[in-house]
Design a protein around this motif. Sequence first.
Motif, PDB file in Angstrom:
ATOM      1  N   PHE A 158       0.837  -1.201   0.000  1.00 40.47           N
ATOM      2  CA  PHE A 158       0.000   0.000   0.000  1.00 40.47           C
ATOM      3  C   PHE A 158       0.869   1.248   0.000  1.00 40.47           C
ATOM      4  CE2 PHE A 158      -2.533  -3.348   1.750  1.00 40.47           C
ATOM      5  CZ  PHE A 158      -3.866  -3.036   1.518  1.00 40.47           C
ATOM      6  N   ARG A 159       0.393   2.287  -0.636  1.00 38.41           N
ATOM      7  CA  ARG A 159       1.030   3.591  -0.500  1.00 38.41           C
ATOM      8  C   ARG A 159       0.689   4.138   0.886  1.00 38.41           C
ATOM      9  NH1 ARG A 159      -1.680   5.339  -6.213  1.00 38.41           N
ATOM     10  NH2 ARG A 159      -0.383   4.026  -7.584  1.00 38.41           N
ATOM     11  N   PRO A 160       1.519   5.060   1.422  1.00 38.17           N
ATOM     12  CA  PRO A 160       1.251   5.568   2.780  1.00 38.17           C
ATOM     13  C   PRO A 160      -0.157   6.116   2.967  1.00 38.17           C
ATOM     14  CG  PRO A 160       3.445   6.206   2.099  1.00 38.17           C
ATOM     15  CD  PRO A 160       2.798   5.575   0.897  1.00 38.17           C
ATOM     16  N   GLU A 161      -0.653   6.911   2.009  1.00 43.60           N
ATOM     17  CA  GLU A 161      -1.993   7.484   2.157  1.00 43.60           C
ATOM     18  C   GLU A 161      -3.081   6.416   2.068  1.00 43.60           C
ATOM     19  OE1 GLU A 161      -0.902   7.954  -2.263  1.00 43.60           O
ATOM     20  OE2 GLU A 161       0.096   8.072  -0.299  1.00 43.60           O
ATOM     21  N   GLU A 162      -2.787   5.317   1.372  1.00 44.72           N
ATOM     22  CA  GLU A 162      -3.743   4.208   1.292  1.00 44.72           C
ATOM     23  C   GLU A 162      -3.802   3.450   2.616  1.00 44.72           C
ATOM     24  OE1 GLU A 162      -3.117   3.311  -3.511  1.00 44.72           O
ATOM     25  OE2 GLU A 162      -2.067   2.106  -1.998  1.00 44.72           O
ATOM     26  N   LEU A 163      -2.634   3.211   3.201  1.00 43.07           N
ATOM     27  CA  LEU A 163      -2.612   2.528   4.495  1.00 43.07           C
ATOM     28  C   LEU A 163      -3.254   3.404   5.564  1.00 43.07           C
ATOM     29  CD1 LEU A 163      -1.756  -0.042   5.941  1.00 43.07           C
ATOM     30  CD2 LEU A 163       0.449   1.044   6.428  1.00 43.07           C
ATOM     31  N   ALA A 164      -3.039   4.714   5.475  1.00 46.10           N
ATOM     32  CA  ALA A 164      -3.690   5.641   6.406  1.00 46.10           C
ATOM     33  C   ALA A 164      -5.206   5.560   6.263  1.00 46.10           C
ATOM     34  CB  ALA A 164      -3.199   7.066   6.157  1.00 46.10           C
ATOM     35  N   MET A 165      -5.679   5.339   5.065  1.00 45.28           N
ATOM     36  CA  MET A 165      -7.111   5.186   4.823  1.00 45.28           C
ATOM     37  C   MET A 165      -7.659   3.965   5.565  1.00 45.28           C
ATOM     38  SD  MET A 165      -9.058   5.038   1.124  1.00 45.28           S
ATOM     39  CE  MET A 165      -7.951   3.805   0.460  1.00 45.28           C
ATOM     40  N   VAL A 166      -6.886   2.887   5.581  1.00 45.56           N
ATOM     41  CA  VAL A 166      -7.295   1.686   6.305  1.00 45.56           C
ATOM     42  C   VAL A 166      -7.358   1.967   7.804  1.00 45.56           C
ATOM     43  CG1 VAL A 166      -6.763  -0.730   6.767  1.00 45.56           C
ATOM     44  CG2 VAL A 166      -6.224   0.238   4.531  1.00 45.56           C
ATOM     45  N   THR A 167      -6.351   2.663   8.323  1.00 45.36           N
ATOM     46  CA  THR A 167      -6.332   3.029   9.741  1.00 45.36           C
ATOM     47  C   THR A 167      -7.508   3.930  10.080  1.00 45.36           C
ATOM     48  OG1 THR A 167      -3.918   2.894   9.767  1.00 45.36           O
ATOM     49  CG2 THR A 167      -4.970   4.088  11.565  1.00 45.36           C
ATOM     50  N   ASP A 168      -7.791   4.896   9.227  1.00 51.51           N
ATOM     51  CA  ASP A 168      -8.914   5.811   9.420  1.00 51.51           C
ATOM     52  C   ASP A 168     -10.223   5.040   9.514  1.00 51.51           C
ATOM     53  OD1 ASP A 168     -10.634   7.972   9.486  1.00 51.51           O
ATOM     54  OD2 ASP A 168      -9.920   8.877   7.626  1.00 51.51           O
ATOM     55  N   LEU A 169     -10.411   4.094   8.622  1.00 55.45           N
ATOM     56  CA  LEU A 169     -11.619   3.276   8.621  1.00 55.45           C
ATOM     57  C   LEU A 169     -11.698   2.433   9.895  1.00 55.45           C
ATOM     58  CD1 LEU A 169     -14.132   2.347   7.111  1.00 55.45           C
ATOM     59  CD2 LEU A 169     -12.703   0.728   5.848  1.00 55.45           C
ATOM     60  N   LEU A 170     -10.580   1.900  10.321  1.00 59.37           N
ATOM     61  CA  LEU A 170     -10.536   1.107  11.550  1.00 59.37           C
ATOM     62  C   LEU A 170     -10.924   1.956  12.758  1.00 59.37           C
ATOM     63  CD1 LEU A 170      -9.839  -1.515  13.020  1.00 59.37           C
ATOM     64  CD2 LEU A 170      -7.435  -0.793  13.026  1.00 59.37           C
ATOM     65  N   TYR A 171     -10.431   3.185  12.807  1.00 58.77           N
ATOM     66  CA  TYR A 171     -10.781   4.080  13.923  1.00 58.77           C
ATOM     67  C   TYR A 171     -12.286   4.349  13.959  1.00 58.77           C
ATOM     68  CZ  TYR A 171     -11.052   8.160  16.932  1.00 58.77           C
ATOM     69  OH  TYR A 171     -11.392   9.035  17.943  1.00 58.77           O
ATOM     70  N   ARG A 172     -12.880   4.581  12.808  1.00 65.50           N
ATOM     71  CA  ARG A 172     -14.322   4.836  12.751  1.00 65.50           C
ATOM     72  C   ARG A 172     -15.109   3.606  13.217  1.00 65.50           C
ATOM     73  NH1 ARG A 172     -15.271   9.501   9.261  1.00 65.50           N
ATOM     74  NH2 ARG A 172     -13.226  10.283   8.630  1.00 65.50           N
ATOM     75  N   TYR A 173     -14.610   2.438  12.886  1.00 68.02           N
ATOM     76  CA  TYR A 173     -15.226   1.190  13.340  1.00 68.02           C
ATOM     77  C   TYR A 173     -15.222   1.112  14.867  1.00 68.02           C
ATOM     78  CZ  TYR A 173     -15.151  -3.900  14.329  1.00 68.02           C
ATOM     79  OH  TYR A 173     -15.360  -5.151  14.846  1.00 68.02           O
ATOM     80  N   LEU A 174     -14.081   1.418  15.472  1.00 68.09           N
ATOM     81  CA  LEU A 174     -13.986   1.383  16.927  1.00 68.09           C
ATOM     82  C   LEU A 174     -14.863   2.451  17.559  1.00 68.09           C
ATOM     83  CD1 LEU A 174     -10.135   0.860  17.460  1.00 68.09           C
ATOM     84  CD2 LEU A 174     -11.949  -0.851  17.641  1.00 68.09           C
ATOM     85  N   ASP A 175     -14.855   3.622  16.979  1.00 69.36           N
ATOM     86  CA  ASP A 175     -15.634   4.736  17.527  1.00 69.36           C
ATOM     87  C   ASP A 175     -17.132   4.435  17.501  1.00 69.36           C
ATOM     88  OD1 ASP A 175     -15.793   7.485  18.528  1.00 69.36           O
ATOM     89  OD2 ASP A 175     -16.731   7.927  16.598  1.00 69.36           O
ATOM     90  N   ILE A 210       0.347  12.374   8.692  1.00 68.69           N
ATOM     91  CA  ILE A 210       0.018  11.742   7.421  1.00 68.69           C
ATOM     92  C   ILE A 210      -1.461  11.965   7.146  1.00 68.69           C
ATOM     93  CG2 ILE A 210      -0.543   9.476   8.417  1.00 68.69           C
ATOM     94  CD1 ILE A 210       0.925   8.264   5.947  1.00 68.69           C
ATOM     95  N   LYS A 211      -1.818  12.039   5.888  1.00 70.80           N
ATOM     96  CA  LYS A 211      -3.198  12.313   5.507  1.00 70.80           C
ATOM     97  C   LYS A 211      -3.894  11.039   5.040  1.00 70.80           C
ATOM     98  CE  LYS A 211      -5.994  15.423   2.652  1.00 70.80           C
ATOM     99  NZ  LYS A 211      -5.963  16.514   1.630  1.00 70.80           N
ATOM    100  N   SER A 212      -5.137  10.875   5.498  1.00 65.02           N
ATOM    101  CA  SER A 212      -5.949   9.744   5.059  1.00 65.02           C
ATOM    102  C   SER A 212      -6.708  10.109   3.790  1.00 65.02           C
ATOM    103  CB  SER A 212      -6.946   9.360   6.160  1.00 65.02           C
ATOM    104  OG  SER A 212      -7.964   8.526   5.644  1.00 65.02           O
ATOM    105  N   ALA A 213      -6.794   9.147   2.864  1.00 65.08           N
ATOM    106  CA  ALA A 213      -7.523   9.358   1.621  1.00 65.08           C
ATOM    107  C   ALA A 213      -8.965   8.859   1.709  1.00 65.08           C
ATOM    108  CB  ALA A 213      -6.800   8.642   0.475  1.00 65.08           C
ATOM    109  N   LEU A 214      -9.426   8.490   2.917  1.00 60.15           N
ATOM    110  CA  LEU A 214     -10.724   7.841   3.035  1.00 60.15           C
ATOM    111  C   LEU A 214     -11.876   8.728   2.571  1.00 60.15           C
ATOM    112  CD1 LEU A 214     -12.395   5.406   3.909  1.00 60.15           C
ATOM    113  CD2 LEU A 214     -12.438   6.359   6.226  1.00 60.15           C
ATOM    114  N   LEU A 215     -12.033   9.907   3.150  1.00 59.60           N
ATOM    115  CA  LEU A 215     -13.191  10.740   2.820  1.00 59.60           C
ATOM    116  C   LEU A 215     -13.152  11.220   1.375  1.00 59.60           C
ATOM    117  CD1 LEU A 215     -13.750  12.871   6.048  1.00 59.60           C
ATOM    118  CD2 LEU A 215     -14.999  10.846   5.265  1.00 59.60           C
ATOM    119  N   SER A 216     -11.973  11.558   0.881  1.00 52.70           N
ATOM    120  CA  SER A 216     -11.878  12.009  -0.511  1.00 52.70           C
ATOM    121  C   SER A 216     -12.209  10.870  -1.465  1.00 52.70           C
ATOM    122  CB  SER A 216     -10.482  12.562  -0.808  1.00 52.70           C
ATOM    123  OG  SER A 216      -9.492  11.572  -0.615  1.00 52.70           O
ATOM    124  N   THR A 217     -11.821   9.652  -1.117  1.00 47.81           N
ATOM    125  CA  THR A 217     -12.153   8.494  -1.952  1.00 47.81           C
ATOM    126  C   THR A 217     -13.648   8.234  -1.942  1.00 47.81           C
ATOM    127  OG1 THR A 217      -9.988   7.481  -1.513  1.00 47.81           O
ATOM    128  CG2 THR A 217     -11.730   6.030  -2.321  1.00 47.81           C
TER     129      THR A 217
END
Length: 225
Positions: A158-175, A210-217
Amino acid sequence: MNIITVTNLVDFGRKTPKGRQTLINSLKAPKINNPDDGGGDYWISALSCLARVFFDNSHNLIGDKIDKLIDKIEEARAKISKDMFQRNINILQEFEDFDFNTLKPQGKLTAFKKPKDKSIVAIKRLPLFVKPHHVYSFEENGIKKIGAIWFVAKLNGFRPEELAMVTDLLYRYLDINYSDEFEVSIEYCIAVDVNTPSHISYARIENRDIKSALLSTVDEMKKLM
Protein backbone atom coordinates in the motif's frame (compact mmCIF):
# COMPACT_ATOMS: atom_id res chain seq x y z
CA MET A 1 -24.88 -1.21 -3.36
CA ASN A 2 -22.60 -4.10 -2.52
CA ILE A 3 -20.29 -4.00 0.47
CA ILE A 4 -17.11 -2.05 -0.30
CA THR A 5 -13.84 -3.58 0.86
CA VAL A 6 -10.46 -2.00 1.51
CA THR A 7 -9.29 -3.54 -1.75
CA ASN A 8 -12.13 -1.78 -3.59
CA LEU A 9 -11.18 1.58 -2.03
CA VAL A 10 -7.52 1.23 -2.95
CA ASP A 11 -8.23 -0.05 -6.46
CA PHE A 12 -10.63 2.84 -7.08
CA GLY A 13 -7.96 5.39 -6.16
CA ARG A 14 -5.48 3.84 -8.58
CA LYS A 15 -7.75 3.55 -11.61
CA THR A 16 -8.32 5.86 -14.56
CA PRO A 17 -11.65 7.73 -14.75
CA LYS A 18 -13.03 5.02 -17.03
CA GLY A 19 -11.77 2.27 -14.73
CA ARG A 20 -13.32 3.99 -11.73
CA GLN A 21 -16.73 4.05 -13.38
CA THR A 22 -16.42 0.38 -14.28
CA LEU A 23 -15.61 -0.46 -10.67
CA ILE A 24 -18.60 1.55 -9.39
CA ASN A 25 -20.89 -0.20 -11.87
CA SER A 26 -19.67 -3.59 -10.65
CA LEU A 27 -20.31 -2.58 -7.03
CA LYS A 28 -23.84 -1.49 -7.91
CA ALA A 29 -24.65 -4.70 -9.76
CA PRO A 30 -26.71 -7.22 -7.75
CA LYS A 31 -24.56 -10.06 -6.50
CA ILE A 32 -23.64 -12.00 -3.39
CA ASN A 33 -20.75 -10.08 -1.95
CA ASN A 34 -17.82 -11.97 -0.51
CA PRO A 35 -15.93 -9.32 1.46
CA ASP A 36 -12.36 -9.83 2.54
CA ASP A 37 -10.04 -8.20 5.02
CA GLY A 38 -7.72 -6.48 2.57
CA GLY A 39 -6.32 -9.48 0.81
CA GLY A 40 -8.66 -12.42 1.03
CA ASP A 41 -7.67 -16.10 1.00
CA TYR A 42 -4.57 -15.48 -1.13
CA TRP A 43 -2.73 -14.09 1.91
CA ILE A 44 -4.52 -16.10 4.61
CA SER A 45 -1.48 -18.20 5.58
CA ALA A 46 0.62 -15.15 6.45
CA LEU A 47 -2.16 -12.98 7.87
CA SER A 48 -3.61 -15.60 10.19
CA CYS A 49 -0.15 -16.52 11.46
CA LEU A 50 0.82 -12.90 12.19
CA ALA A 51 -2.50 -12.27 13.92
CA ARG A 52 -1.92 -15.23 16.22
CA VAL A 53 1.66 -14.23 17.00
CA PHE A 54 0.49 -10.69 17.84
CA PHE A 55 -1.85 -11.86 20.56
CA ASP A 56 -0.12 -15.02 21.82
CA ASN A 57 3.49 -13.80 21.70
CA SER A 58 4.25 -17.14 20.05
CA HIS A 59 7.05 -16.09 17.69
CA ASN A 60 8.03 -19.68 16.94
CA LEU A 61 4.79 -20.05 14.96
CA ILE A 62 6.30 -18.02 12.13
CA GLY A 63 9.10 -20.49 11.51
CA ASP A 64 6.69 -23.41 11.80
CA LYS A 65 4.34 -21.84 9.24
CA ILE A 66 7.22 -21.14 6.84
CA ASP A 67 8.26 -24.82 7.02
CA LYS A 68 4.69 -25.93 6.25
CA LEU A 69 4.46 -23.56 3.29
CA ILE A 70 7.77 -24.85 1.92
CA ASP A 71 6.30 -28.33 2.02
CA LYS A 72 3.22 -27.06 0.16
CA ILE A 73 5.41 -25.54 -2.56
CA GLU A 74 7.07 -28.89 -3.10
CA GLU A 75 3.70 -30.64 -3.29
CA ALA A 76 1.99 -28.07 -5.53
CA ARG A 77 1.91 -28.61 -9.28
CA ALA A 78 0.49 -25.30 -10.49
CA LYS A 79 2.81 -22.31 -10.71
CA ILE A 80 0.07 -20.00 -9.41
CA SER A 81 -0.11 -22.06 -6.21
CA LYS A 82 3.67 -22.13 -5.83
CA ASP A 83 3.79 -18.33 -6.26
CA MET A 84 1.05 -17.85 -3.66
CA PHE A 85 2.83 -19.97 -1.05
CA GLN A 86 6.16 -18.25 -1.79
CA ARG A 87 4.66 -14.78 -1.40
CA ASN A 88 3.21 -15.76 1.95
CA ILE A 89 6.62 -17.07 2.97
CA ASN A 90 8.24 -13.78 1.91
CA ILE A 91 5.88 -11.89 4.22
CA LEU A 92 6.51 -14.17 7.17
CA GLN A 93 10.27 -13.95 6.74
CA GLU A 94 10.04 -10.16 7.09
CA PHE A 95 8.42 -10.63 10.52
CA GLU A 96 10.71 -13.33 11.95
CA ASP A 97 12.66 -10.74 13.98
CA PHE A 98 9.87 -8.18 14.32
CA ASP A 99 8.97 -6.95 17.82
CA PHE A 100 5.17 -7.26 17.97
CA ASN A 101 5.18 -5.51 21.35
CA THR A 102 5.67 -2.23 19.49
CA LEU A 103 2.16 -2.65 18.08
CA LYS A 104 0.31 -3.09 21.38
CA PRO A 105 0.13 -1.62 24.88
CA GLN A 106 1.82 -3.20 27.86
CA GLY A 107 -0.21 -5.19 30.35
CA LYS A 108 -3.25 -7.40 30.02
CA LEU A 109 -5.27 -7.31 26.81
CA THR A 110 -8.85 -8.57 26.76
CA ALA A 111 -9.88 -9.83 23.33
CA PHE A 112 -13.31 -9.02 21.93
CA LYS A 113 -15.37 -11.03 19.49
CA LYS A 114 -15.99 -9.33 16.14
CA PRO A 115 -19.63 -10.01 15.21
CA LYS A 116 -20.61 -9.58 11.58
CA ASP A 117 -23.26 -7.01 12.42
CA LYS A 118 -20.48 -4.65 13.56
CA SER A 119 -18.39 -5.07 10.41
CA ILE A 120 -20.14 -2.46 8.27
CA VAL A 121 -19.21 1.19 8.67
CA ALA A 122 -21.47 3.51 6.68
CA ILE A 123 -19.80 6.71 5.46
CA LYS A 124 -22.07 8.97 3.44
CA ARG A 125 -24.34 5.95 2.96
CA LEU A 126 -21.57 3.81 1.49
CA PRO A 127 -21.30 0.44 3.29
CA LEU A 128 -17.60 -0.11 4.01
CA PHE A 129 -16.42 -3.48 5.27
CA VAL A 130 -14.11 -3.59 8.27
CA LYS A 131 -12.59 -6.81 9.59
CA PRO A 132 -9.73 -6.21 12.04
CA HIS A 133 -7.75 -9.21 13.20
CA HIS A 134 -8.00 -8.23 16.85
CA VAL A 135 -10.10 -5.83 18.89
CA TYR A 136 -9.09 -5.65 22.54
CA SER A 137 -9.56 -3.59 25.68
CA PHE A 138 -6.87 -2.51 28.13
CA GLU A 139 -6.45 -0.06 30.98
CA GLU A 140 -4.12 2.92 30.95
CA ASN A 141 -3.83 5.36 33.85
CA GLY A 142 -7.15 4.11 35.19
CA ILE A 143 -8.92 4.67 31.86
CA LYS A 144 -10.59 1.81 30.01
CA LYS A 145 -9.46 1.90 26.38
CA ILE A 146 -10.15 -0.02 23.19
CA GLY A 147 -7.55 -0.82 20.55
CA ALA A 148 -7.34 -2.86 17.36
CA ILE A 149 -4.86 -4.29 14.87
CA TRP A 150 -5.59 -4.97 11.21
CA PHE A 151 -3.06 -6.81 9.05
CA VAL A 152 -3.69 -6.07 5.38
CA ALA A 153 -2.05 -7.37 2.24
CA LYS A 154 -1.92 -6.32 -1.39
CA LEU A 155 0.56 -7.26 -4.08
CA ASN A 156 3.41 -4.70 -3.99
CA GLY A 157 1.94 -3.15 -0.84
CA PHE A 158 0.00 0.00 0.00
CA ARG A 159 1.03 3.59 -0.50
CA PRO A 160 1.25 5.57 2.78
CA GLU A 161 -1.99 7.48 2.16
CA GLU A 162 -3.74 4.21 1.29
CA LEU A 163 -2.61 2.53 4.50
CA ALA A 164 -3.69 5.64 6.41
CA MET A 165 -7.11 5.19 4.82
CA VAL A 166 -7.29 1.69 6.30
CA THR A 167 -6.33 3.03 9.74
CA ASP A 168 -8.91 5.81 9.42
CA LEU A 169 -11.62 3.28 8.62
CA LEU A 170 -10.54 1.11 11.55
CA TYR A 171 -10.78 4.08 13.92
CA ARG A 172 -14.32 4.84 12.75
CA TYR A 173 -15.23 1.19 13.34
CA LEU A 174 -13.99 1.38 16.93
CA ASP A 175 -15.63 4.74 17.53
CA ILE A 176 -19.02 3.56 16.27
CA ASN A 177 -19.04 0.22 18.07
CA TYR A 178 -17.15 0.78 21.32
CA SER A 179 -16.84 4.47 22.27
CA ASP A 180 -19.87 4.38 24.57
CA GLU A 181 -17.93 2.14 26.95
CA PHE A 182 -14.29 2.76 26.11
CA GLU A 183 -11.97 5.53 25.04
CA VAL A 184 -10.64 4.70 21.57
CA SER A 185 -6.85 4.53 21.68
CA ILE A 186 -5.36 6.53 18.84
CA GLU A 187 -1.92 5.03 19.52
CA TYR A 188 -3.13 1.44 19.28
CA CYS A 189 -5.57 1.73 16.42
CA ILE A 190 -3.14 0.35 13.85
CA ALA A 191 -3.18 -0.96 10.30
CA VAL A 192 -0.17 -3.03 9.18
CA ASP A 193 0.82 -3.42 5.54
CA VAL A 194 2.48 -6.83 5.68
CA ASN A 195 3.96 -6.60 2.18
CA THR A 196 6.07 -3.51 2.81
CA PRO A 197 6.14 -4.05 5.83
CA SER A 198 4.99 -0.84 7.52
CA HIS A 199 2.29 0.30 9.91
CA ILE A 200 0.31 3.45 10.68
CA SER A 201 -1.52 4.33 13.88
CA TYR A 202 -4.44 6.73 14.04
CA ALA A 203 -2.29 9.01 16.20
CA ARG A 204 -0.29 9.90 13.09
CA ILE A 205 -3.47 10.92 11.28
CA GLU A 206 -4.76 12.95 14.22
CA ASN A 207 -1.38 14.66 14.58
CA ARG A 208 -1.47 15.42 10.83
CA ASP A 209 1.74 13.55 10.28
CA ILE A 210 0.02 11.74 7.42
CA LYS A 211 -3.20 12.31 5.51
CA SER A 212 -5.95 9.74 5.06
CA ALA A 213 -7.52 9.36 1.62
CA LEU A 214 -10.72 7.84 3.03
CA LEU A 215 -13.19 10.74 2.82
CA SER A 216 -11.88 12.01 -0.51
CA THR A 217 -12.15 8.49 -1.95
CA VAL A 218 -15.71 8.13 -0.66
CA ASP A 219 -16.61 11.52 -2.17
CA GLU A 220 -15.21 10.53 -5.55
CA MET A 221 -17.08 7.21 -5.47
CA LYS A 222 -20.34 8.96 -4.61
CA LYS A 223 -19.97 11.29 -7.62
CA LEU A 224 -19.97 8.31 -9.98
CA MET A 225 -23.06 6.60 -8.55
